[in-house]
Write an enzyme that holds these catalytic residues in place. Structure first.
Site, short mmCIF file in Angstrom:
data_model
loop_
_atom_site.label_atom_id
_atom_site.label_comp_id
_atom_site.label_asym_id
_atom_site.label_seq_id
_atom_site.Cartn_x
_atom_site.Cartn_y
_atom_site.Cartn_z
N CYS A 61 13.87 11.51 5.53
CA CYS A 61 14.11 11.20 7.04
C CYS A 61 15.08 11.23 7.83
O CYS A 61 15.10 11.85 9.05
CB CYS A 61 13.41 9.58 7.21
SG CYS A 61 14.56 8.39 6.11
N GLU A 76 9.89 1.89 10.24
CA GLU A 76 10.96 2.97 10.04
C GLU A 76 10.31 4.29 10.14
O GLU A 76 9.67 4.79 9.32
CB GLU A 76 11.74 2.62 8.85
CG GLU A 76 12.38 1.36 8.75
CD GLU A 76 12.94 1.01 7.52
OE1 GLU A 76 13.54 2.16 6.95
OE2 GLU A 76 13.54 -0.10 7.40
N LYS A 99 0.93 -1.08 0.00
CA LYS A 99 -0.04 0.13 0.11
C LYS A 99 1.00 1.20 0.01
O LYS A 99 1.27 1.56 0.99
CB LYS A 99 -0.92 -0.06 1.20
CG LYS A 99 -2.18 0.54 0.98
CD LYS A 99 -2.15 2.15 1.09
CE LYS A 99 -1.77 2.90 2.00
NZ LYS A 99 -1.47 4.44 1.53
N GLU A 147 9.85 17.33 13.76
CA GLU A 147 10.13 17.21 12.41
C GLU A 147 9.40 18.25 11.57
O GLU A 147 8.21 18.25 11.82
CB GLU A 147 9.84 15.73 11.87
CG GLU A 147 10.84 14.84 11.59
CD GLU A 147 10.30 13.70 10.65
OE1 GLU A 147 9.00 13.29 11.10
OE2 GLU A 147 10.84 13.08 10.02
P1 NAD Z 1 2.58 8.80 6.94
O1 NAD Z 1 2.76 8.18 8.36
O2 NAD Z 1 1.45 9.92 6.70
O3 NAD Z 1 2.35 7.86 5.96
C1 NAD Z 1 2.90 6.77 5.47
C2 NAD Z 1 2.01 5.77 4.95
O4 NAD Z 1 1.21 5.31 5.83
C3 NAD Z 1 1.36 5.88 3.77
O5 NAD Z 1 1.04 5.08 2.68
C4 NAD Z 1 0.03 6.41 4.28
O6 NAD Z 1 -1.05 6.36 3.50
C5 NAD Z 1 -0.02 5.08 5.39
N1 NAD Z 1 -1.05 5.53 6.55
C6 NAD Z 1 -1.46 6.54 7.20
N2 NAD Z 1 -2.23 6.23 8.25
C7 NAD Z 1 -2.30 4.89 8.24
C8 NAD Z 1 -3.06 3.94 9.03
N3 NAD Z 1 -3.91 4.33 9.90
N4 NAD Z 1 -3.04 2.52 8.69
C9 NAD Z 1 -2.08 2.24 7.76
N5 NAD Z 1 -1.39 3.05 7.05
C10 NAD Z 1 -1.58 4.11 7.32
O7 NAD Z 1 4.10 9.54 6.46
P2 NAD Z 1 4.35 10.34 5.17
O8 NAD Z 1 4.03 11.76 5.51
O9 NAD Z 1 3.98 9.70 3.93
O10 NAD Z 1 5.99 10.21 5.22
C11 NAD Z 1 6.83 11.11 5.94
C12 NAD Z 1 7.27 10.42 7.27
O11 NAD Z 1 8.00 9.29 6.93
C13 NAD Z 1 8.41 11.53 8.03
O12 NAD Z 1 8.00 11.43 9.25
C14 NAD Z 1 9.39 10.77 7.59
O13 NAD Z 1 10.42 10.83 8.60
C15 NAD Z 1 8.98 9.28 7.68
N6 NAD Z 1 10.13 8.44 6.88
C16 NAD Z 1 10.98 7.59 7.51
C17 NAD Z 1 12.09 6.89 6.81
C18 NAD Z 1 12.96 6.02 7.39
O14 NAD Z 1 13.58 5.27 6.62
N7 NAD Z 1 12.99 6.01 8.63
C19 NAD Z 1 12.16 6.94 5.14
C20 NAD Z 1 11.02 7.82 4.70
C21 NAD Z 1 10.15 8.47 5.50
#
Ligand code: NAD
Length: 499
Positions: A282, A248, A173, A383
């Site tokens: 990230c 992550e 997803k 962040e």
């Molecule tokens: P997000 O948490 O909003 O969304 C990530 C994914 O989770 C999306 O596909 C979203 O649709 C899904 N999602 C949201 N709510 C959900 C739920 N209740 N159940 C299941 N899935 C759900 O994050 P984002 O805005 O897409 O990405 C930015 C964040 O990701 C930042 O905090 C960044 O630091 C982090 N990030 C971490 C890494 C790492 O390797 N540690 C890498 C990239 C991004």
């Protein structure tokens, strides 16, 4: 609208929902894709379950699974232009950056393809001549893979490739904002010969299409990359059925610069650390932690160069970085900066949308530097995930380590110094999963990528036998530090943009 991939067939969402995808650089319509619900994800989980329980993939010899991944790498390279273009249109990032990402994606499939057949387990002493004892590795089962929008295909690859190498089946997803390269990936996996039901794709919003991947009893593992708040929800959901999970999450990553650091290298990497992909990384070095005596000179030069960074869309050859992903994210970054200023931060540059007609239709935000932020303040703990650098100062080595570790996160950090012993001492004591010395951002597929503290826990590759009682930290040292030249604008001798 048949972009869902379930049981080896292209499918439409059961309730027929749609979502428009617009390029964040200029608002043009990139495509219209299906918007899934729990029902679609349930169907995809059922397909993945059948393919795991009764299909050929889990019992396919690991070496043959690896061969398929190597074929995927070849196909990705063959189709790299279409992939890179699709990634840039969804994310707004420069085409050249998508091309780099694509090379990393192919390398990831190749790496796990080679690894797949290498370790068939081991024999352990059974303690008796009348017994035989061995350790074998088996797939976990059905994996729910949930990815963010900043590196859409690369984040998917880091999950899909090892999951397949180990013999699992999965439901992916991707972020609802950036679905197109995941759709292309399903085509590539099919062309490479993956059996039906092993790879499944659903699109849509997290709480609807994503949630079943952490809740459904037929999912054995959920692997999530995204924000801390979502990670908490996923972990809580996964607990109900005691799923295995990998998280992550975010980072608030310190970039520690000592007064003896090579000045040009330190300026260059300060810019690259935080302004690459407009800070939507990230591991972005969003916290500059600088020696008191170097502060004025370094920050003046960082501000001068940040003001010259050229913003633009994916196909603008002069652009050095691109837009934020969405209007909502832009509003979040704007609010973050306003809150920081209200808390007493000194705005040295940026803090607004660029005043440039060319960029008016996109979600651009000027590279921003906030000086004099207080430890423990919102600006330092939260962040922004945008092009915003905060500046803190330290008095000595001990103070630098204390400040750098003073965060709920523990994803990554860096130290810049020409004192080799100090570099190692500081790296040893930073409580962050990756520490770069005199460098920022290099990532290796063969190294761990895991967070400490609330950055979650990701890929811990090296088995020491001590399992979950250890944190794996990757310390990477550049032995010939020099400016990377990523942001050339404003540099007196390197005005040409990087191609
Ligand atoms: P997000 O948490 O909003 O969304 C990530 C994914 O989770 C999306 O596909 C979203 O649709 C899904 N999602 C949201 N709510 C959900 C739920 N209740 N159940 C299941 N899935 C759900 O994050 P984002 O805005 O897409 O990405 C930015 C964040 O990701 C930042 O905090 C960044 O630091 C982090 N990030 C971490 C890494 C790492 O390797 N540690 C890498 C990239 C991004």
């Amino acid at each position: 609208m048949a972009e869902f991939f379930i049981d080896g067939e292209w499918a439409e969402p059961a309730r027929g929902g749609t979502r428009q995808i617009h390029c964040p650089a200029d608002g043009t319509l990139v495509g219209v894709v299906g918007e899934g619900t729990r029902e679609d994800t349930g169907a995809a989980i059922a397909a993945a379950r059948r393919a795991f329980d009764a299909g050929p993939w889990p019992s396919t010899p690991a070496g043959r699974r690896g061969d398929l991944l190597l074929r995927v790498a070849e196909l990705l390279e063959r189709d790299k232009d279409a992939y890179a273009r699709a990634e840039s249109l969804d994310t707004g990032k420069r085409l050249v950056e998508s091309e780099y990402d694509l090379a990393d994606v192919a390398a990831c499939f190749r790496y796990f393809g080679k690894l797949a057949g290498q370790d068939a387990g081991r024999v352990v002493d059974a303690g008796s001549p009348d017994a035989f004892s061995r350790i074998v590795y088996e797939p976990v089962g059905v994996c729910g893979l949930i990815t963010p929008w900043n590196y859409p295909l690369l984040q998917a690859a880091w999950k899909v490739a090892p999951a397949l190498a180990a013999g699992n089946t999965f439901v992916l997803k991707p972020s609802e904002l950036t679905p197109h390269t995941a759709i292309l990936l399903m085509r590539t996996l099919t062309e490479a010969g993956l059996p039906a039901g092993v790879a499944n794709l659903v699109l849509g919003a997290g709480p609807e299409a994503g949630a079943p991947l952490s809740e459904h009893p037929d999912v054995d593992l959920v692997s999530f990359t995204g924000g801390l708040a979502t990670g908490r929800v996923i972990a809580a959901n996964a607990a109900a059925t005691v799923k295995k999970f990998a998280l992550e999450l975010g980072g608030k990553n310190p970039n520690v610069i000592f007064a003896d650091a090579d000045f040009e290298t330190a300026v260059d990497y300060t810019l690259t650390a935080v302004f690459l992909h407009s800070g939507q990384v990230c591991s972005a070095g969003a916290r500059l932690v600088v020696a008191e005596e170097l502060h004025d000179r370094l920050v003046d030069e960082v501000v001068r160069r940040a003001e010259r960074i050229r913003l633009g869309g994916p196909f603008d050859p002069d652009a050095e970085t691109g837009p934020l992903i969405s209007a909502a994210h832009l509003a979040k970054v704007e609010k973050y900066v306003q809150t920081a200023i209200a808390e007493g931060a000194i705005l040295r540059t940026g803090g607004h949308r660029p005043d440039d007609e060319r960029l008016a239709a996109g979600f651009f935000y000027a590279p921003t530097v906030l000086d004099g932020v207080r430890q423990g303040s919102h600006a330092v703990t939260e962040e922004s995930f945008g092009p915003v650098l905060t500046v803190e100062t330290f008095t000595d080595e001990e103070d630098a380590i204390r400040i750098a570790n003073d965060t709920q996160y523990g994803l990554a950090g860096a130290v810049f110094t020409t004192d080799a012993s100090r570099a190692q001492r500081v790296a040893n004591r930073l409580r962050h999963g990756t520490v770069w010395i005199n460098d920022y951002h290099p990532y290796l597929p063969q190294a761990e990528w895991g967070g400490f503290k609330q950055s979650g826990f990701g890929r811990e590759l090296g088995p020491t036998g001590l399992g979950e009682y250890q944190e794996a930290k990757h310390i990477y040292q550049n032995l010939r530090p020099a400016p990377s030249g990523w942001f050339r604008a404003g540099h007196p001798s390197r005005e040409e943009p990087m191609q």
